[in-house]
Design an enzyme around this catalytic site. Sequence first.
Site, PDB file in Angstrom:
ATOM      1  N   GLY A  11    -130.467 -50.702   1.635  1.00 24.93           N
ATOM      2  CA  GLY A  11    -131.315 -49.709   0.966  1.00 24.93           C
ATOM      3  C   GLY A  11    -132.636 -50.324   0.574  1.00 24.93           C
ATOM      4  O   GLY A  11    -133.142 -50.099  -0.525  1.00 24.93           O
ATOM      5  N   LEU A  15    -136.150 -47.166  -4.229  1.00 27.89           N
ATOM      6  CA  LEU A  15    -137.001 -47.690  -5.302  1.00 27.89           C
ATOM      7  C   LEU A  15    -136.560 -49.096  -5.732  1.00 27.89           C
ATOM      8  O   LEU A  15    -137.368 -50.037  -5.781  1.00 27.89           O
ATOM      9  CB  LEU A  15    -136.932 -46.709  -6.487  1.00 27.89           C
ATOM     10  CG  LEU A  15    -137.619 -47.132  -7.766  1.00 27.89           C
ATOM     11  CD1 LEU A  15    -139.117 -47.244  -7.549  1.00 27.89           C
ATOM     12  CD2 LEU A  15    -137.325 -46.123  -8.881  1.00 27.89           C
ATOM     13  N   GLY A  17    -134.237 -51.025  -4.223  1.00 27.23           N
ATOM     14  CA  GLY A  17    -134.108 -51.903  -3.058  1.00 27.23           C
ATOM     15  C   GLY A  17    -135.438 -52.562  -2.723  1.00 27.23           C
ATOM     16  O   GLY A  17    -135.514 -53.773  -2.477  1.00 27.23           O
ATOM     17  N   CYS A 110    -126.089 -41.670 -14.430  1.00 25.00           N
ATOM     18  CA  CYS A 110    -125.596 -40.286 -14.327  1.00 25.00           C
ATOM     19  C   CYS A 110    -124.079 -40.247 -14.386  1.00 25.00           C
ATOM     20  O   CYS A 110    -123.496 -39.185 -14.616  1.00 25.00           O
ATOM     21  CB  CYS A 110    -125.964 -39.669 -12.983  1.00 25.00           C
ATOM     22  SG  CYS A 110    -127.677 -39.500 -12.693  1.00 25.00           S
ATOM     23  N   TYR A 137    -123.349 -36.108  -7.139  1.00 25.99           N
ATOM     24  CA  TYR A 137    -123.935 -37.446  -6.947  1.00 25.99           C
ATOM     25  C   TYR A 137    -123.213 -38.476  -7.824  1.00 25.99           C
ATOM     26  O   TYR A 137    -122.837 -39.561  -7.372  1.00 25.99           O
ATOM     27  CB  TYR A 137    -125.423 -37.385  -7.293  1.00 25.99           C
ATOM     28  CG  TYR A 137    -126.096 -38.720  -7.384  1.00 25.99           C
ATOM     29  CD1 TYR A 137    -126.423 -39.429  -6.242  1.00 25.99           C
ATOM     30  CD2 TYR A 137    -126.411 -39.274  -8.627  1.00 25.99           C
ATOM     31  CE1 TYR A 137    -127.048 -40.662  -6.320  1.00 25.99           C
ATOM     32  CE2 TYR A 137    -127.038 -40.501  -8.720  1.00 25.99           C
ATOM     33  CZ  TYR A 137    -127.353 -41.193  -7.568  1.00 25.99           C
ATOM     34  OH  TYR A 137    -127.963 -42.423  -7.660  1.00 25.99           O
ATOM     35  N   PRO A 164    -127.910 -49.329 -13.857  1.00 29.73           N
ATOM     36  CA  PRO A 164    -129.271 -49.422 -14.401  1.00 29.73           C
ATOM     37  C   PRO A 164    -129.670 -48.192 -15.214  1.00 29.73           C
ATOM     38  O   PRO A 164    -129.207 -47.084 -14.940  1.00 29.73           O
ATOM     39  CB  PRO A 164    -130.151 -49.542 -13.159  1.00 29.73           C
ATOM     40  CG  PRO A 164    -129.314 -49.234 -11.986  1.00 29.73           C
ATOM     41  CD  PRO A 164    -127.888 -49.049 -12.419  1.00 29.73           C
ATOM     42  N   ASN A 166    -132.644 -45.420 -16.390  1.00 26.64           N
ATOM     43  CA  ASN A 166    -133.493 -44.588 -15.523  1.00 26.64           C
ATOM     44  C   ASN A 166    -134.642 -45.429 -14.963  1.00 26.64           C
ATOM     45  O   ASN A 166    -135.501 -45.888 -15.713  1.00 26.64           O
ATOM     46  CB  ASN A 166    -134.075 -43.422 -16.324  1.00 26.64           C
ATOM     47  CG  ASN A 166    -133.064 -42.320 -16.511  1.00 26.64           C
ATOM     48  OD1 ASN A 166    -131.876 -42.595 -16.739  1.00 26.64           O
ATOM     49  ND2 ASN A 166    -133.497 -41.092 -16.416  1.00 26.64           N
ATOM     50  N   ARG A 188    -147.736 -34.335 -10.501  1.00 25.18           N
ATOM     51  CA  ARG A 188    -148.143 -32.993 -10.944  1.00 25.18           C
ATOM     52  C   ARG A 188    -149.342 -33.051 -11.881  1.00 25.18           C
ATOM     53  O   ARG A 188    -150.239 -32.223 -11.844  1.00 25.18           O
ATOM     54  CB  ARG A 188    -146.946 -32.284 -11.606  1.00 25.18           C
ATOM     55  CG  ARG A 188    -145.822 -31.996 -10.597  1.00 25.18           C
ATOM     56  CD  ARG A 188    -144.964 -30.800 -10.984  1.00 25.18           C
ATOM     57  NE  ARG A 188    -144.186 -30.981 -12.188  1.00 25.18           N
ATOM     58  CZ  ARG A 188    -144.316 -30.262 -13.280  1.00 25.18           C
ATOM     59  NH1 ARG A 188    -145.219 -29.304 -13.348  1.00 25.18           N
ATOM     60  NH2 ARG A 188    -143.547 -30.495 -14.327  1.00 25.18           N
ATOM     61  N   TRP A 203    -140.931 -29.449 -17.557  1.00 25.46           N
ATOM     62  CA  TRP A 203    -139.643 -28.762 -17.464  1.00 25.46           C
ATOM     63  C   TRP A 203    -138.783 -29.024 -18.699  1.00 25.46           C
ATOM     64  O   TRP A 203    -138.738 -30.155 -19.214  1.00 25.46           O
ATOM     65  CB  TRP A 203    -138.853 -29.235 -16.243  1.00 25.46           C
ATOM     66  CG  TRP A 203    -139.544 -29.011 -14.933  1.00 25.46           C
ATOM     67  CD1 TRP A 203    -140.698 -28.308 -14.709  1.00 25.46           C
ATOM     68  CD2 TRP A 203    -139.128 -29.521 -13.667  1.00 25.46           C
ATOM     69  NE1 TRP A 203    -141.006 -28.339 -13.372  1.00 25.46           N
ATOM     70  CE2 TRP A 203    -140.067 -29.073 -12.717  1.00 25.46           C
ATOM     71  CE3 TRP A 203    -138.052 -30.308 -13.234  1.00 25.46           C
ATOM     72  CZ2 TRP A 203    -139.961 -29.392 -11.367  1.00 25.46           C
ATOM     73  CZ3 TRP A 203    -137.934 -30.617 -11.898  1.00 25.46           C
ATOM     74  CH2 TRP A 203    -138.884 -30.163 -10.970  1.00 25.46           C
TER      75      TRP A 203
HETATM   76  P1  GDP Z   1    -132.166 -36.855 -15.108  1.00 28.74           P
HETATM   77  O1  GDP Z   1    -132.510 -38.067 -15.934  1.00 28.74           O
HETATM   78  O2  GDP Z   1    -131.037 -37.090 -14.143  1.00 28.74           O
HETATM   79  O3  GDP Z   1    -131.954 -35.642 -15.971  1.00 28.74           O
HETATM   80  O4  GDP Z   1    -133.375 -36.525 -14.125  1.00 28.74           O
HETATM   81  P2  GDP Z   1    -134.944 -36.294 -14.223  1.00 28.74           P
HETATM   82  O5  GDP Z   1    -135.662 -37.578 -14.368  1.00 28.74           O
HETATM   83  O6  GDP Z   1    -135.267 -35.470 -13.022  1.00 28.74           O
HETATM   84  O7  GDP Z   1    -135.201 -35.377 -15.506  1.00 28.74           O
HETATM   85  C1  GDP Z   1    -135.235 -35.882 -16.812  1.00 28.74           C
HETATM   86  C2  GDP Z   1    -135.750 -34.815 -17.757  1.00 28.74           C
HETATM   87  O8  GDP Z   1    -137.164 -34.609 -17.537  1.00 28.74           O
HETATM   88  C3  GDP Z   1    -135.103 -33.434 -17.629  1.00 28.74           C
HETATM   89  O9  GDP Z   1    -134.943 -32.907 -18.934  1.00 28.74           O
HETATM   90  C4  GDP Z   1    -136.164 -32.635 -16.866  1.00 28.74           C
HETATM   91  O10 GDP Z   1    -136.067 -31.230 -17.080  1.00 28.74           O
HETATM   92  C5  GDP Z   1    -137.436 -33.218 -17.485  1.00 28.74           C
HETATM   93  N1  GDP Z   1    -138.659 -32.962 -16.708  1.00 28.74           N
HETATM   94  C6  GDP Z   1    -139.815 -32.443 -17.206  1.00 28.74           C
HETATM   95  N2  GDP Z   1    -140.723 -32.269 -16.237  1.00 28.74           N
HETATM   96  C7  GDP Z   1    -140.149 -32.726 -15.089  1.00 28.74           C
HETATM   97  C8  GDP Z   1    -140.603 -32.835 -13.739  1.00 28.74           C
HETATM   98  O11 GDP Z   1    -141.732 -32.465 -13.367  1.00 28.74           O
HETATM   99  N3  GDP Z   1    -139.720 -33.371 -12.842  1.00 28.74           N
HETATM  100  C9  GDP Z   1    -138.484 -33.802 -13.196  1.00 28.74           C
HETATM  101  N4  GDP Z   1    -137.673 -34.344 -12.269  1.00 28.74           N
HETATM  102  N5  GDP Z   1    -138.017 -33.703 -14.475  1.00 28.74           N
HETATM  103  C10 GDP Z   1    -138.847 -33.180 -15.398  1.00 28.74           C
END
Ligand code: GDP
Length: 323
Positions: A11, A15, A17, A110, A137, A164, A166, A188, A203
């Site tokens: 892998g 990221l 790897g 996770c 996953y 690990p 995040n 974004r 989000w």
């Molecule tokens: P998780 O750690 O497995 O939940 O994965 P993520 O890193 O994708 O998301 C972490 C948190 O960030 C969640 O509460 C998402 O809703 C929030 N979040 C806010 N904006 C974003 C975005 O633009 N992308 C992603 N992936 N998560 C977002």
Amino acid sequence: MDANTRVFVAGGDTLIGAALLRQLDNRGFTNVVGRGEDEPDLRDAHAVETFFAETRPECVFLAAGRSGGIKCNQEHPAQLMLDNLLVQTNVVKAAHEAGVQDLLYLASSCSYPKHTEQPMRVESLFTDKLEPTNEAYATAKLAGLVLCQAYSREYGRRYLQCIPANAFGIEDDFTPEGGHVIPALFARMHAAKEEGADHIDIWGTGKPRREFLFADDIADACLFLVDNHSDATAPVNVGGGDDLSIAEVAEAIKMVVGFPGELRFDTSKPDGMPLKALESSQLLSLGWQPRTPFAVALSETYDSFLRHQNAPENQNAPQRAVV
Ligand code: GDP
């Protein structure tokens, strides 16, 4: 391990790897096999067996398998689960059959139950239900972890496992569809700044908390574990990073990007796990510590995003789409 050890990073395009390959290069490892185009298709059992028989690595880092952020997990649970099951099964089996004694498997935070004691301790694995957005996953990652323990027990291998925090960093998945929160927000927010938007939707509620660690620090911890740890009966948490709310992360990214608009929270989008932080005292007591301050790691990640965006071949292409 020394600089002559024959090492395979399964892998190498993921990221962590890729960060492992950088760390091995920085330390002068001269026998890294299967990198770049030489890495076999890890979903193909025969190709993986042939590769191990031919290259005979002495130490393997298993950082392979597709992963993605919350949206990707919701939309592609089957693809993510199958890819991880195939890849880890093929690599662990072929490594054993080729006589590889030392392997380090990278699991995922996770895999902890949704509602569990925080910071999360390895003893809490398998004690309750997983977070529904990433159950498929996470189940695959748990299977890989137990597979390594089983090979260690049955055949006397040292197939270590680590979990690990995040990860984020250089050459991350910057696609809004696939990326985790940090790279996705870099992409974004950068786009919002370019378009002159007056706000951006974050989000969820912004309240979930995550412990973030720079991928190069995780790679450093992986090399440290192979040299300083021998217990393959349980995984080791790799944390010690910053524990921040999504709102705090979004503010920090806004500063790095220089986006002048407002942050709005879109509560129609999922929050995922309320909190993910790792109890990492075992690793820290062995003498390891993360080296990169969060602010430095964020700006290196943004630099990587800008480099990628400005590369002529990528002007219109998404970065490393996940599935
Ligand atoms: P998780 O750690 O497995 O939940 O994965 P993520 O890193 O994708 O998301 C972490 C948190 O960030 C969640 O509460 C998402 O809703 C929030 N979040 C806010 N904006 C974003 C975005 O633009 N992308 C992603 N992936 N998560 C977002």
